[in-house]
Design a protein around this motif. Structure first.
Motif, short mmCIF file in Angstrom:
data_model
loop_
_atom_site.label_atom_id
_atom_site.label_comp_id
_atom_site.label_asym_id
_atom_site.label_seq_id
_atom_site.Cartn_x
_atom_site.Cartn_y
_atom_site.Cartn_z
N VAL A 132 0.84 -1.21 0.00
CA VAL A 132 0.00 0.00 0.00
C VAL A 132 0.87 1.25 0.00
N ARG A 133 1.88 1.27 0.86
CA ARG A 133 2.73 2.47 0.97
C ARG A 133 3.36 2.81 -0.37
N TYR A 134 3.93 1.81 -1.04
CA TYR A 134 4.66 2.10 -2.26
C TYR A 134 3.76 2.18 -3.48
N SER A 135 2.55 1.65 -3.39
CA SER A 135 1.57 1.87 -4.45
C SER A 135 1.16 3.33 -4.50
N VAL A 136 0.94 3.91 -3.32
CA VAL A 136 0.56 5.32 -3.24
C VAL A 136 1.73 6.21 -3.64
#
Length: 479
Positions: A120-124
Motif C-alpha cells: 500500500v505504501r509504495y503503491s501510493v
C-alpha cells in the motif's frame, strides 16, 4: 479544505512519511518535485476525501469512484483471502502436526499483513492503480508482465479449484457421496461436469458481469458469514467429541516415518502461504475506498488479516481433530458421513451447502482482478470501458476456467503448484522486491522494516525452490 482540494486537483505530489503515511502538497507546476518527512497527526484526516491516485491512473482511479466504506473494503479483502484455501488447511495441519501447523498459520498471516502494508505504501508513492503498475514503477516493464502472468495463473487456478469443490460436494466423487445423491438419490445431477456448468451459467456469470468490485461488498459480507457458519459448526462438533473422548490423539509435530510424509512436508508450506494471497486485490479495493488513505487501507488490512487468522486456525484445528489421519485434501468432502454428534446429517448438509454458497459468492471477487489483469496484459486499449467487450472477455475467461476444472484431478494438486510459484511470488517476493527497490529513492524504511523485507524475500525464494522440487519429485515417484 474543500477549496484547497479544488486547487490541488491536478497538481500534487505524494510525500512519504516515516510512519508509513502519505500526505499531499500543493505545488506550482514549474517547481521540481521534492519530498519532505514530518510527523503524521490525525488532523490530516480532513484531506482523506482527495484521491491519492490521480485521474487517469487506472480503472476507478478518479474521486468519483472512491465510494466504498471500511466495512465493505474489509469484507472484499477478507473474501479475497478466505476461499478454497481454507479447505486444504486441515490436510496441511495433518502433515505439520497441531502445534507447528497453528504457529505456521499465525506467522504466515503476520507476514502477509506486513507485505500488504508495504505494498500500500509504495503503491501510493508511485501513484499505481494496480498491482502491475507498482511492480513496473519499481522493477520495470518486463517484471510487470511477469507479475501479471502470475496473477492470471494464480487467480485462474483458484477459480478452477472453486469449481472442483462445488462439483465434488454437490455431485460427489469416486470416494465420496454428493449432496444431490444423498437428498434425491441418483439422477442427472450425478454428471459432475453438467452441475458445474449449470452453476457457472446461472449463478456465477451474472455476478462476474458486474463492473465494480464495490458492487460485491454485500455478497462478500454474506460469504464471510457463511465461512463463519462452517467454522462454528466444525469447532462445536470437534469440541463435543473432544469432551466425549471420541477424538484420536493428534500429532503435535510432523511425521518423518515415511518418504510420502516427508514429500508432503516439502510442499505443505506453499499451500499455507497460498491461503493468504490477496495482494492483487489491494489496489482495486483501495481505489474504491471512501476517503482513501494509507492509514485507512492499513486498518482494512489488519482487520481482515486478524479475521482470517482466527477463521483459518479454527478450521484447521477442528478439521484435523474431527477426521485425524483420514482428513482429505478437501476437508469438505469428509462431511459426507456421520460425525458422531446429534443431528449429524443436518449439520453435514448445512456445512457443505453453506460453503458451496460461500464459494459462489467469493468467485466473482477473484474473477474481478483476473479480468482486470488479463485486460491490462493482453489489450493495448482497455476493453473494460466497453460493456459488450467486457462481457465477451468475462465469457471467455469463464469458459477457460470451466475447461480447467474438468481436467485437474483435485485441489491438492492445484494448490501445490500455485502455492510454490505464483502464490509466493504475489504475496511475498514481489512486495519485498518493490519495497527494497523503491526505498533506494524514498529512504523511508526503518531498519526493522528493511530486515523483515529481506526475511520475507529469502524465505519465499527458499520455500518456492523447495516446494517446486518436492512437487516434481513427487510426480516422478508416482509415475
Amino acid at each position: 479544505m474543500k477549496s484547497l482540494g479544488k486547487r490541488m486537483k491536478t497538481n500534487y505530489s505524494a510525500i512519504p512519511f516515516k510512519s508509513s503515511s502519505i500526505e499531499l502538497q500543493n505545488k506550482p507546476s514549474n517547481e521540481p518535485k521534492q519530498f519532505y518527512v514530518e510527523e503524521y497527526t490525525d488532523e490530516f484526516d480532513e484531506i482523506d476525501d482527495f484521491p491519492l491516485i490521480p485521474e487517469g491512473g487506472g480503472a476507478a482511479a478518479g474521486p468519483e469512484a472512491a465510494d466504498a466504506g471500511v466495512p465493505g473494503a474489509v469484507f472484499n479483502l477478507a473474501t479475497s483471502i478466505i476461499g478454497a484455501g481454507i479447505m486444504a488447511l486441515p490436510a496441511a495441519m495433518k502433515v505439520l502436526g497441531l502445534a507447528l501447523g497453528f504457529v505456521s498459520i499465525v506467522v504466515m498471516g503476520v507476514l502477509s499483513e506486513i507485505s500488504i502494508e508495504l505494498l500500500v505504501r509504495y503503491s501510493v508513492l508511485s501513484k499505481a492503480a494496480s498491482y502491475g503498475e507498482v511492480v513496473e514503477a519499481a522493477l520495470g516493464r518486463a517484471m510487470r508482465v511477469v507479475s501479471e502472468v502470475c496473477i492470471v495463473v494464480n487467480n485462474a487456478g483458484v477459480l478452477v479449484v472453486y469449481l472442483i469443490i462445488i462439483g465434488d460436494v454437490m455431485s460427489g466423487s469416486s470416494d465420496h457421496v454428493g449432496v444431490f445423491d444423498q437428498l434425491f438419490d441418483h439422477g442427472v445431477w450425478d454428471h459432475r461436469k453438467m452441475v458445474i456448468l449449470v452453476v457457472l451459467i446461472v449463478f456465477l456469470a451474472p455476478l462476474c458481469a458486474l463492473e465494480k468490485i464495490d458492487s460485491l461488498s454485500l455478497t462478500s459480507a454474506a460469504s464471510v458469514a457463511l465461512a463463519v457458519v462452517f467454522v462454528v459448526i466444525s469447532c462445536a462438533v470437534a469440541f463435543i467429541k473432544l469432551v466425549d473422548g471420541t477424538i484420536q490423539k493428534p500429532r503435535m509435530g510432523p511425521d518423518f516415518s515415511t518418504k510420502a510424509s516427508i514429500l508432503d512436508l516439502l510442499v505443505v508450506i506453499p499451500i499455507m502461504t497460498n491461503a493468504y494471497v490477496c495482494h492483487f486485490n489491494v489496489q482495486p479495493i483501495y481505489n474504491e475506498l471512501e476517503g482513501r488513505s494509507p492509514q485507512k487501507m492499513n486498518r482494512v488490512g489488519r482487520i481482515s488479516t486478524v479475521m482470517c487468522v482466527v477463521v483459518y486456525a479454527a478450521t484447521a484445528v477442528s478439521g484435523y481433530l474431527l477426521f485425524g489421519d483420514e482428513t482429505e485434501s478437501d476437508v469438505l468432502t469428509n462431511f459426507d458421513k456421520n460425525l458422531g454428534a446429534h443431528f449429524s446429517m443436518v449439520l453435514n448438509y448445512i456445512v457443505r451447502i453453506g460453503y458451496v454458497l460461500h464459494l459462489v459468492l467469493v468467485f466473482p471477487v477473484i474473477h474481478f482482478s483476473l479480468r482486470q489483469t488479463v485486460d491490462a496484459l493482453v489489450f493495448t486499449n482497455s476493453v473494460l470501458d466497453s460493456r459488450k467487450k467486457s462481457l465477451a472477455l468475462t465469457a471467455v475467461l469463464l469458459g477457460v476456467i470451466y475447461v480447467g476444472s474438468t481436467m485437474i484431478p483435485n485441489i491438492w494438486v492445484a494448490f501445490k503448484f500455485t502455492g510454490a510459484t505464483t502464490g509466493l511470488s504475489l504475496g511475498f517476493i514481489f512486495p519485498a522486491l518493490i519495497t527494497l527497490r523503491l526505498d533506494k529513492h524514498d529512504k523511508s524504511l526503518t531498519n526493522g522494516e528493511k530486515a523483515v523485507s529481506w526475511l520475507m524475500l529469502v524465505l519465499a525464494v527458499v520455500v518456492s525452490v523447495v516446494g517446486v522440487a518436492g512437487n516434481i519429485y513427487s510426480i516422478q515417484n508416482q509415475s
